[in-house]
Design a protein around this motif. Structure first.
Motif, mmCIF file in Angstrom:
data_model
loop_
_atom_site.group_PDB
_atom_site.id
_atom_site.type_symbol
_atom_site.label_atom_id
_atom_site.label_comp_id
_atom_site.label_asym_id
_atom_site.label_seq_id
_atom_site.Cartn_x
_atom_site.Cartn_y
_atom_site.Cartn_z
ATOM 1 N N ALA A 59 68.769 -65.786 -57.567
ATOM 2 C CA ALA A 59 69.391 -64.609 -56.956
ATOM 3 C C ALA A 59 69.800 -63.598 -58.026
ATOM 4 N N THR A 60 70.339 -64.071 -59.142
ATOM 5 C CA THR A 60 70.728 -63.169 -60.225
ATOM 6 C C THR A 60 69.513 -62.483 -60.822
ATOM 7 N N ARG A 61 68.428 -63.227 -61.030
ATOM 8 C CA ARG A 61 67.229 -62.622 -61.602
ATOM 9 C C ARG A 61 66.622 -61.583 -60.658
ATOM 10 N N LEU A 62 66.622 -61.864 -59.362
ATOM 11 C CA LEU A 62 66.124 -60.882 -58.393
ATOM 12 C C LEU A 62 66.991 -59.622 -58.414
ATOM 13 N N ALA A 63 68.310 -59.814 -58.476
ATOM 14 C CA ALA A 63 69.220 -58.671 -58.518
ATOM 15 C C ALA A 63 69.004 -57.841 -59.775
ATOM 16 N N LEU A 64 68.782 -58.481 -60.902
ATOM 17 C CA LEU A 64 68.524 -57.761 -62.145
ATOM 18 C C LEU A 64 67.251 -56.926 -62.034
ATOM 19 N N CYS A 65 66.231 -57.465 -61.376
ATOM 20 C CA CYS A 65 64.976 -56.724 -61.189
ATOM 21 C C CYS A 65 65.194 -55.476 -60.341
ATOM 22 N N ALA A 66 65.856 -55.638 -59.205
ATOM 23 C CA ALA A 66 66.077 -54.500 -58.307
ATOM 24 C C ALA A 66 66.967 -53.453 -58.959
ATOM 25 N N ALA A 95 77.832 -55.587 -55.581
ATOM 26 C CA ALA A 95 76.756 -56.483 -55.152
ATOM 27 C C ALA A 95 77.165 -57.220 -53.888
ATOM 28 N N SER A 96 76.178 -57.536 -53.059
ATOM 29 C CA SER A 96 76.425 -58.265 -51.808
ATOM 30 C C SER A 96 75.463 -59.440 -51.714
ATOM 31 N N SER A 97 76.016 -60.628 -51.514
ATOM 32 C CA SER A 97 75.202 -61.826 -51.302
ATOM 33 C C SER A 97 76.094 -62.902 -50.713
ATOM 34 N N ASN A 98 75.700 -63.424 -49.579
ATOM 35 C CA ASN A 98 76.477 -64.496 -48.956
ATOM 36 C C ASN A 98 76.054 -65.881 -49.433
ATOM 37 N N LEU A 99 74.791 -66.006 -49.836
ATOM 38 C CA LEU A 99 74.224 -67.329 -50.111
ATOM 39 C C LEU A 99 73.577 -67.421 -51.487
ATOM 40 N N GLY A 100 73.670 -66.382 -52.275
ATOM 41 C CA GLY A 100 72.901 -66.276 -53.505
ATOM 42 C C GLY A 100 73.020 -67.449 -54.453
ATOM 43 N N ASN A 101 74.239 -67.858 -54.774
ATOM 44 C CA ASN A 101 74.399 -68.975 -55.706
ATOM 45 C C ASN A 101 74.975 -70.207 -55.018
ATOM 46 N N LEU A 102 74.709 -70.335 -53.724
ATOM 47 C CA LEU A 102 75.228 -71.469 -52.962
ATOM 48 C C LEU A 102 74.700 -72.789 -53.518
ATOM 49 N N ASP A 103 73.440 -72.811 -53.925
ATOM 50 C CA ASP A 103 72.890 -74.061 -54.444
ATOM 51 C C ASP A 103 73.608 -74.512 -55.713
ATOM 52 N N ALA A 128 78.036 -70.789 -61.135
ATOM 53 C CA ALA A 128 78.815 -71.199 -59.972
ATOM 54 C C ALA A 128 79.876 -70.177 -59.596
ATOM 55 N N SER A 129 80.112 -69.213 -60.458
ATOM 56 C CA SER A 129 81.098 -68.168 -60.159
ATOM 57 C C SER A 129 80.590 -67.276 -59.036
ATOM 58 N N SER A 130 81.470 -66.908 -58.126
ATOM 59 C CA SER A 130 81.049 -66.113 -56.967
ATOM 60 C C SER A 130 80.611 -64.709 -57.351
ATOM 61 N N ASN A 131 81.074 -64.201 -58.488
ATOM 62 C CA ASN A 131 80.723 -62.829 -58.864
ATOM 63 C C ASN A 131 79.660 -62.768 -59.959
ATOM 64 N N VAL A 132 78.901 -63.856 -60.117
ATOM 65 C CA VAL A 132 77.948 -63.911 -61.225
ATOM 66 C C VAL A 132 76.879 -62.833 -61.114
ATOM 67 N N ILE A 133 76.447 -62.490 -59.904
ATOM 68 C CA ILE A 133 75.373 -61.498 -59.740
ATOM 69 C C ILE A 133 75.827 -60.124 -60.226
ATOM 70 N N ALA A 134 76.961 -59.660 -59.713
ATOM 71 C CA ALA A 134 77.464 -58.341 -60.108
ATOM 72 C C ALA A 134 77.780 -58.305 -61.601
ATOM 73 N N SER A 135 78.304 -59.395 -62.133
ATOM 74 C CA SER A 135 78.692 -59.420 -63.542
ATOM 75 C C SER A 135 77.491 -59.317 -64.464
ATOM 76 N N LEU A 148 82.353 -55.153 -58.339
ATOM 77 C CA LEU A 148 82.745 -55.820 -57.104
ATOM 78 C C LEU A 148 81.631 -56.726 -56.600
ATOM 79 N N MET A 149 82.022 -57.867 -56.048
ATOM 80 C CA MET A 149 81.079 -58.772 -55.403
ATOM 81 C C MET A 149 81.553 -59.012 -53.986
ATOM 82 N N LEU A 150 80.709 -58.724 -52.996
ATOM 83 C CA LEU A 150 81.065 -58.899 -51.595
ATOM 84 C C LEU A 150 80.300 -60.061 -50.994
#
Length: 421
Positions: A59-66, A95-103, A128-135, A148-150
């Motif tokens: 999810a983080t890698r996809l977010a970085l691409c977009a 950033a918004s993701s409900n399930l991105g780093n759930l695994d 495992a941090s909930s805000n890893v994508i935005a960070s 912000l991470m939503l």
């Protein structure tokens, strides 16, 4: 004294999806049922490389691409670099993701329960941090504005667009990168009880920016953000956005929205109004983005905005939404459709960020005196996300950018929290 940011506009679009790399391509896929074998998963390494991403979750890698694509589309990053060409503290991330780093979170918890924390990898634990994508998006590009991470359920994507615009309108930043991303894996599939081919594996990103700052650096806007509403029901949300039963030009419906016969909704669980009535006239074209990309959860609202930008480009070109009638047919260069060209060419010299304050706002908005240029409802895209059964529906209007600027816009009071650079 200084003027406010003007209206909030979209100046960049990025997609990390299999089979759709522009707003028009996403709209085409949504309009026409996809046949044949499924597209190959999006290759993140082809856009951002492999170095430094070995331990980042998908999810983080996809977010970085977009995000990279959107920042380059907005001409904020050159083709040969990753750092923004404007002061980093003028750019925020939502950033918004409900399930991105759930695994990662679930597997980490299971490892601790079964063995001990000693067995955890120090390289994967930050995921495992909930805000890893935005960070990571902020770290990668040196974005030092609010971060912000939503994770807000079905409305999360539109909520993220709203909060990105709110940061700009309040003067906290001059622009913000808004990202929606979801992926599928064994943990997500088990939680949702759905197979991988029913779920989104991709990301979308927008750069939202004050019209004043965009014009000051010579950026081209694709759309203007209109009103945002959050209501307990779909009908109430649509009425608040378009009072008096005004018909929008297009409607991007909630996920898997279904309508019953004779103008009645298929029930609250399908997204119909609480009174069973369909809130938008039947003649208005409808699009369900999830029919093309899979159930999108927290990424839906951002994906809907990208597809709506594709629709606005077609409307401006005078074409319809029929397959093959995209903006290219009329010679229109839509934001997002030239992403590859921009990655190769880099930003144009269109004025420095230091001189952005000398620009003229194209229309009024928070902190600007002139009233906004009226846009007929039929030229606006209505976007709705949510589920009536959860009493949460969010809606947003996206409209064309005004063609003309006010010749002599009066100054407005200083916004107390406006960033200084």
């Amino acid at each position: 004294m200084t003027r406010g940011p003007g209206e909030v506009v979209v100046t960049g679009v990025g997609l990390a999806l299999p089979g759709a790399d522009t707003p028009d391509a996403l709209l085409r896929r949504t309009a026409c049922a996809v046949t044949g074998p499924a597209a190959e998963p999006f290759d993140t390494a082809a856009r951002i490389g492999r170095r430094g991403h070995r331990y980042k979750d998908r999810a983080t890698r996809l977010a970085l691409c977009a995000a990279l694509d959107a920042l380059r589309d907005a001409r904020l990053i050159p083709s040969d670099g990753e750092e923004v060409t404007v002061p980093g503290d003028t750019v925020g991330v939502v950033a918004s993701s409900n399930l991105g780093n759930l695994d990662t979170a679930c597997l980490t918890a299971a490892a601790i329960a079964e063995r001990s924390a000693v067995d955890l990898s120090p390289m994967s634990l930050p995921n495992a941090s909930s805000n890893v994508i935005a960070s990571w998006v902020a770290i990668r590009h040196g974005l030092r504005g609010p971060n912000l991470m939503l994770c807000n359920g079905a409305t999360s994507g539109l909520d993220a667009v709203h909060w990105g615009a709110a940061l700009v309108a309040a003067g906290r930043v001059r622009r913000a990168v808004v990202i929606g991303v979801e992926t599928h894996n064994a943990v997500v599939e088990d939680l949702l009880g759905r197979s991988a081919d029913e779920l989104l594996d991709g990301a979308a990103a927008l750069v939202v920016e004050g019209a004043r700052w965009a014009e000051g650096r010579g950026a081209r806007a694709a759309a203007t953000l209109g009103r945002y509403q959050r209501r307990a029901g779909l009908s109430g949300c649509v009425e608040a956005l378009l009072p008096g039963g005004a018909a929008p030009g297009v409607w991007f419906t909630p996920e898997r929205y279904a309508e019953g016969p004779a103008g009645t909704g298929a029930g609250a669980g399908a997204g119909a109004g609480t009174d069973g009535a369909v809130p938008v006239p039947e003649a208005v074209p409808r699009y369900d983005v999830t029919s093309a990309v899979g159930r999108a959860s927290g990424a839906l609202g951002v994906l809907q905005c990208v597809a709506a930008i594709g629709w606005l480009a077609r409307a401006e070109a005078g074409t319809d939404a029929a397959p093959g009638a995209g903006p290219e047919a009329a010679g229109l260069r839509a934001v997002g459709s030239e992403a590859a060209e921009r990655r190769a060419a880099g930003p144009q010299a269109a004025g420095s960020e230091a001189g952005a304050g000398s620009g003229t706002a194209c229309a009024a908005g928070p902190g600007a005196a002139p009233g906004p240029v009226p846009v007929p409802a039929s030229r606006q895209a209505l976007i709705t996300s949510g589920d009536d059964t959860a009493e949460a529906v969010a809606g947003l209007l996206l409209r064309p950018t005004p063609d003309r600027c006010h010749p002599h816009p009066p100054r407005a009071p200083l916004i107390s929290m406006e960033c200084s650079r």
